[in-house]
Design a protein around this motif. Structure first.
Motif, PDB file in Angstrom:
ATOM      1  N   TYR A 172     -52.568  44.982  12.154  1.00  0.00           N
ATOM      2  CA  TYR A 172     -51.946  45.971  11.256  1.00  0.00           C
ATOM      3  C   TYR A 172     -50.505  46.269  11.655  1.00  0.00           C
ATOM      4  CZ  TYR A 172     -56.788  47.283  10.002  1.00  0.00           C
ATOM      5  OH  TYR A 172     -58.099  47.287   9.574  1.00  0.00           O
ATOM      6  N   GLY A 173     -49.787  46.993  10.766  1.00  0.00           N
ATOM      7  CA  GLY A 173     -48.578  47.683  11.169  1.00  0.00           C
ATOM      8  C   GLY A 173     -49.010  48.892  11.985  1.00  0.00           C
ATOM      9  N   CYS A 174     -48.184  49.287  12.967  1.00  0.00           N
ATOM     10  CA  CYS A 174     -48.594  50.359  13.884  1.00  0.00           C
ATOM     11  C   CYS A 174     -47.468  51.393  13.974  1.00  0.00           C
ATOM     12  CB  CYS A 174     -48.879  49.727  15.251  1.00  0.00           C
ATOM     13  SG  CYS A 174     -49.259  50.910  16.540  1.00  0.00           S
ATOM     14  N   ALA A 175     -47.838  52.694  14.003  1.00  0.00           N
ATOM     15  CA  ALA A 175     -46.837  53.769  13.960  1.00  0.00           C
ATOM     16  C   ALA A 175     -46.747  54.520  15.280  1.00  0.00           C
ATOM     17  CB  ALA A 175     -47.217  54.752  12.846  1.00  0.00           C
ATOM     18  N   SER A 176     -45.488  54.877  15.692  1.00  0.00           N
ATOM     19  CA  SER A 176     -45.302  55.873  16.756  1.00  0.00           C
ATOM     20  C   SER A 176     -45.155  57.206  16.041  1.00  0.00           C
ATOM     21  CB  SER A 176     -44.019  55.683  17.558  1.00  0.00           C
ATOM     22  OG  SER A 176     -43.612  54.371  17.573  1.00  0.00           O
ATOM     23  N   VAL A 177     -45.850  58.222  16.518  1.00  0.00           N
ATOM     24  CA  VAL A 177     -45.874  59.467  15.753  1.00  0.00           C
ATOM     25  C   VAL A 177     -45.675  60.703  16.627  1.00  0.00           C
ATOM     26  CG1 VAL A 177     -47.460  58.474  14.045  1.00  0.00           C
ATOM     27  CG2 VAL A 177     -48.396  59.778  15.958  1.00  0.00           C
ATOM     28  N   GLU A 178     -45.267  61.798  15.960  1.00  0.00           N
ATOM     29  CA  GLU A 178     -45.194  63.115  16.600  1.00  0.00           C
ATOM     30  C   GLU A 178     -45.978  64.090  15.730  1.00  0.00           C
ATOM     31  OE1 GLU A 178     -40.983  63.633  16.388  1.00  0.00           O
ATOM     32  OE2 GLU A 178     -40.707  61.790  17.559  1.00  0.00           O
ATOM     33  N   ALA A 179     -46.581  65.086  16.355  1.00  0.00           N
ATOM     34  CA  ALA A 179     -47.380  66.058  15.598  1.00  0.00           C
ATOM     35  C   ALA A 179     -46.491  66.915  14.693  1.00  0.00           C
ATOM     36  CB  ALA A 179     -48.143  66.950  16.574  1.00  0.00           C
ATOM     37  N   THR A 180     -47.065  67.449  13.629  1.00  0.00           N
ATOM     38  CA  THR A 180     -46.374  68.449  12.798  1.00  0.00           C
ATOM     39  C   THR A 180     -47.228  69.723  12.827  1.00  0.00           C
ATOM     40  OG1 THR A 180     -47.555  67.989  10.744  1.00  0.00           O
ATOM     41  CG2 THR A 180     -45.604  66.634  11.196  1.00  0.00           C
ATOM     42  N   GLY A 190     -41.334  55.627  14.506  1.00  0.00           N
ATOM     43  CA  GLY A 190     -41.077  54.186  14.616  1.00  0.00           C
ATOM     44  C   GLY A 190     -42.271  53.400  14.102  1.00  0.00           C
ATOM     45  N   LEU A 191     -42.016  52.136  13.735  1.00  0.00           N
ATOM     46  CA  LEU A 191     -43.089  51.285  13.201  1.00  0.00           C
ATOM     47  C   LEU A 191     -42.916  49.877  13.744  1.00  0.00           C
ATOM     48  CD1 LEU A 191     -42.866  52.263   9.428  1.00  0.00           C
ATOM     49  CD2 LEU A 191     -44.834  52.683  10.910  1.00  0.00           C
ATOM     50  N   VAL A 192     -44.039  49.234  14.020  1.00  0.00           N
ATOM     51  CA  VAL A 192     -43.951  47.833  14.438  1.00  0.00           C
ATOM     52  C   VAL A 192     -45.076  47.064  13.752  1.00  0.00           C
ATOM     53  CG1 VAL A 192     -44.856  48.651  16.647  1.00  0.00           C
ATOM     54  CG2 VAL A 192     -44.220  46.268  16.448  1.00  0.00           C
ATOM     55  N   GLU A 193     -44.745  45.889  13.219  1.00  0.00           N
ATOM     56  CA  GLU A 193     -45.720  45.103  12.470  1.00  0.00           C
ATOM     57  C   GLU A 193     -46.577  44.272  13.429  1.00  0.00           C
ATOM     58  OE1 GLU A 193     -46.478  45.263   9.300  1.00  0.00           O
ATOM     59  OE2 GLU A 193     -47.771  43.521   9.199  1.00  0.00           O
ATOM     60  N   LYS A 194     -47.881  44.391  13.336  1.00  0.00           N
ATOM     61  CA  LYS A 194     -48.850  43.604  14.098  1.00  0.00           C
ATOM     62  C   LYS A 194     -48.490  43.421  15.589  1.00  0.00           C
ATOM     63  CE  LYS A 194     -50.760  41.148  10.132  1.00  0.00           C
ATOM     64  NZ  LYS A 194     -49.974  41.349   8.947  1.00  0.00           N
ATOM     65  N   ASP A 198     -51.345  45.412  24.090  1.00  0.00           N
ATOM     66  CA  ASP A 198     -50.711  46.132  25.206  1.00  0.00           C
ATOM     67  C   ASP A 198     -49.287  46.585  24.868  1.00  0.00           C
ATOM     68  OD1 ASP A 198     -49.860  43.577  25.089  1.00  0.00           O
ATOM     69  OD2 ASP A 198     -50.165  43.096  27.216  1.00  0.00           O
ATOM     70  N   GLU A 199     -48.780  46.225  23.687  1.00  0.00           N
ATOM     71  CA  GLU A 199     -47.441  46.697  23.308  1.00  0.00           C
ATOM     72  C   GLU A 199     -47.490  47.726  22.184  1.00  0.00           C
ATOM     73  OE1 GLU A 199     -45.244  43.134  22.445  1.00  0.00           O
ATOM     74  OE2 GLU A 199     -45.547  42.446  24.507  1.00  0.00           O
ATOM     75  N   ALA A 200     -48.702  48.033  21.683  1.00  0.00           N
ATOM     76  CA  ALA A 200     -48.817  48.946  20.537  1.00  0.00           C
ATOM     77  C   ALA A 200     -48.484  50.375  20.965  1.00  0.00           C
ATOM     78  CB  ALA A 200     -50.236  48.888  19.978  1.00  0.00           C
ATOM     79  N   PRO A 201     -47.636  51.077  20.212  1.00  0.00           N
ATOM     80  CA  PRO A 201     -47.282  52.456  20.584  1.00  0.00           C
ATOM     81  C   PRO A 201     -48.395  53.475  20.322  1.00  0.00           C
ATOM     82  CG  PRO A 201     -46.145  51.816  18.549  1.00  0.00           C
ATOM     83  CD  PRO A 201     -46.864  50.587  19.054  1.00  0.00           C
ATOM     84  N   SER A 202     -49.424  53.100  19.542  1.00  0.00           N
ATOM     85  CA  SER A 202     -50.535  54.028  19.268  1.00  0.00           C
ATOM     86  C   SER A 202     -51.714  53.212  18.737  1.00  0.00           C
ATOM     87  CB  SER A 202     -50.132  55.067  18.218  1.00  0.00           C
ATOM     88  OG  SER A 202     -50.090  54.465  16.929  1.00  0.00           O
ATOM     89  N   ASN A 203     -52.789  53.921  18.380  1.00  0.00           N
ATOM     90  CA  ASN A 203     -53.902  53.228  17.707  1.00  0.00           C
ATOM     91  C   ASN A 203     -53.915  53.584  16.223  1.00  0.00           C
ATOM     92  OD1 ASN A 203     -54.710  55.863  17.900  1.00  0.00           O
ATOM     93  ND2 ASN A 203     -56.858  55.385  18.321  1.00  0.00           N
ATOM     94  N   LEU A 204     -52.757  54.018  15.705  1.00  0.00           N
ATOM     95  CA  LEU A 204     -52.668  54.398  14.292  1.00  0.00           C
ATOM     96  C   LEU A 204     -52.140  53.215  13.473  1.00  0.00           C
ATOM     97  CD1 LEU A 204     -51.314  58.026  14.646  1.00  0.00           C
ATOM     98  CD2 LEU A 204     -53.590  57.313  13.839  1.00  0.00           C
ATOM     99  N   ALA A 205     -53.016  52.717  12.595  1.00  0.00           N
ATOM    100  CA  ALA A 205     -52.685  51.523  11.799  1.00  0.00           C
ATOM    101  C   ALA A 205     -52.275  51.932  10.388  1.00  0.00           C
ATOM    102  CB  ALA A 205     -53.914  50.627  11.721  1.00  0.00           C
ATOM    103  N   LEU A 206     -51.331  51.206   9.830  1.00  0.00           N
ATOM    104  CA  LEU A 206     -50.958  51.415   8.421  1.00  0.00           C
ATOM    105  C   LEU A 206     -52.018  50.774   7.547  1.00  0.00           C
ATOM    106  CD1 LEU A 206     -48.044  51.872   9.614  1.00  0.00           C
ATOM    107  CD2 LEU A 206     -47.215  50.719   7.568  1.00  0.00           C
ATOM    108  N   ILE A 207     -52.541  51.542   6.593  1.00  0.00           N
ATOM    109  CA  ILE A 207     -53.445  50.943   5.613  1.00  0.00           C
ATOM    110  C   ILE A 207     -52.720  50.883   4.263  1.00  0.00           C
ATOM    111  CG2 ILE A 207     -55.552  51.487   6.877  1.00  0.00           C
ATOM    112  CD1 ILE A 207     -55.931  53.873   4.961  1.00  0.00           C
ATOM    113  N   GLY A 208     -53.389  50.334   3.258  1.00  0.00           N
ATOM    114  CA  GLY A 208     -52.656  49.926   2.054  1.00  0.00           C
ATOM    115  C   GLY A 208     -52.265  50.981   1.038  1.00  0.00           C
ATOM    116  N   ARG A 209     -51.806  52.149   1.476  1.00  0.00           N
ATOM    117  CA  ARG A 209     -51.291  53.158   0.547  1.00  0.00           C
ATOM    118  C   ARG A 209     -49.981  53.690   1.103  1.00  0.00           C
ATOM    119  NH1 ARG A 209     -54.672  50.952  -1.416  1.00  0.00           N
ATOM    120  NH2 ARG A 209     -56.517  51.606  -2.571  1.00  0.00           N
ATOM    121  N   TYR A 210     -48.962  53.740   0.275  1.00  0.00           N
ATOM    122  CA  TYR A 210     -47.643  54.224   0.681  1.00  0.00           C
ATOM    123  C   TYR A 210     -47.076  55.065  -0.461  1.00  0.00           C
ATOM    124  CZ  TYR A 210     -47.929  49.747   3.303  1.00  0.00           C
ATOM    125  OH  TYR A 210     -48.317  48.680   4.085  1.00  0.00           O
TER     126      TYR A 210
END
Ligand code: UTP
Length: 309
Positions: A172-180, A190-194, A198-210
């Motif tokens: 998946y695409g993977c997001a670095s996030v901060e709480a609101t 930040g976002l990184v594709e696939k 060990d390099e993923a900034p989180s376990n939060l994956a982009l799914i198919g809605r934007y």
């Protein structure tokens, strides 16, 4: 606040190589999930969220997509003449009355980002939704209306995120996030594709809605091909996380409901079983058969004569 979202873009121009040969002459978004093509679930979801205009980005096999959302006069005539076929007629007509349907051609499948860019003339300068046609969200678990609300309140772009096991993040695409200040709404920094696990900034994956701001089109125009040589929408959205660039901020809504991925063979099978088992009309009989089938096949092992792929 700004303009309310009314348009959805559904990219359906990919080659669907994971599903060959089924996708040789049919887009994978047209593969049936029980008794409707996958894309119809997505158009129904758009309509439920109040979107009135749907643009499908089509590829080389566009005819079946356009036909499905068009009137089928001969078929309707036949069903209309038969009192007992009224329900079938309604089901056939359901697919044509959902939204104002439009189609644009992506001549060369140069990636999801490139498919989204093909929608620019139709969308104009307003925020819009992108919905992947092989990614289904259960109708009991609303996601898009919440994303549209967050976009109306906070502006910019809103992404759907889902927690996945660490070993799956590289799909998946993977997001670095901060709480609101809102539960399940995060600021995306930040976002990184696939990424590799060990390099993923989180376990939060982009799914198919934007839900995207129109500045995404400017970002896409400046985005070179990325992973797999394709123009990635993730790379273009990543540009909008920079506070000095117009089109942000980027937020994420964390989805904890039921999602069915139909773009991969094993997930497609799981999706059909889950959806059929929950259907009011088919579920009871199907679940009973499934229980018997599973009991007969356990303990797990090779069937006597496995079928060829
Ligand atoms: P996928 O990567 O899942 O689709 O793209 P694909 O390339 O068709 O599938 P495989 O990997 O070869 O099996 C996500 C979505 O983006 C669309 C696809 O149709 C799918 O809905 N897409 C992808 C486009 O519209 N155009 C493209 O150039 C690429």
């Amino acid at each position: 606040m700004g303009t309310r979202v009314t348009k959805a873009v559904i990219p359906a121009a990919g080659l669907g190589t994971r599903f060959l040969p089924a996708t040789k002459a049919t887009p994978k978004e047209m593969l049936p999930v029980v008794d409707k093509p996958a894309i119809q679930y997505v158009v129904e979801e758009a309509a439920r969220a109040g979107l009135t205009d749907v643009l499908v980005v089509t590829g080389r096999n566009k005819a079946s997509l356009e036909d499905h959302f068009d009137r089928a006069y001969e078929l309707e005539d036949k069903l209309e003449g038969d009192e007992g076929k009224r329900e079938m007629l309604d089901r056939v007509r359901d697919s044509t009355d959902l939204a104002s349907m439009h189609f644009v051609r992506q001549h060369d499948p140069r990636g999801l980002g490139h498919a989204v860019a093909c929608a620019a003339p139709h969308v104009g300068r307003e925020p819009f939704a992108v919905m992947l046609g092989d990614d289904l969200i259960d109708e009991r678990d609303d996601l898009l209306p919440q994303m549209i609300d967050v976009q109306a309140q906070r502006g910019g772009c809103v992404l759907a995120l889902m927690e996945v096991p660490p070993e799956q993040i590289s799909l998946y695409g993977c997001a670095s996030v901060e709480a609101t200040d809102e539960d399940d709404v995060v600021r995306v920094s930040g976002l990184v594709e696939k990424p590799a696990m060990d390099e993923a900034p989180s376990n939060l994956a982009l799914i198919g809605r934007y839900v995207l701001s129109p500045e995404i089109f400017d970002a896409l125009a400046e985005t070179p091909p990325g992973r797999g040589g394709e123009i990635q929408v993730t790379d273009a959205i990543a540009r909008l996380t920079d506070p000095s660039v117009a089109g942000g901020p980027v937020h994420g809504v964390i989805f904890r409901g039921r999602r069915y991925d139909t773009g991969d063979k094993a997930d497609y099978l799981r999706s059909i079983v889950q959806i059929a088992a929950d259907r009011v009309d088919l579920g009871p009989e199907f679940r009973a058969w499934l229980a018997e089938f599973v009991a007969a096949r356990l303990p797990l092992g090779d069937p006597d004569q496995p079928l060829k792929p």
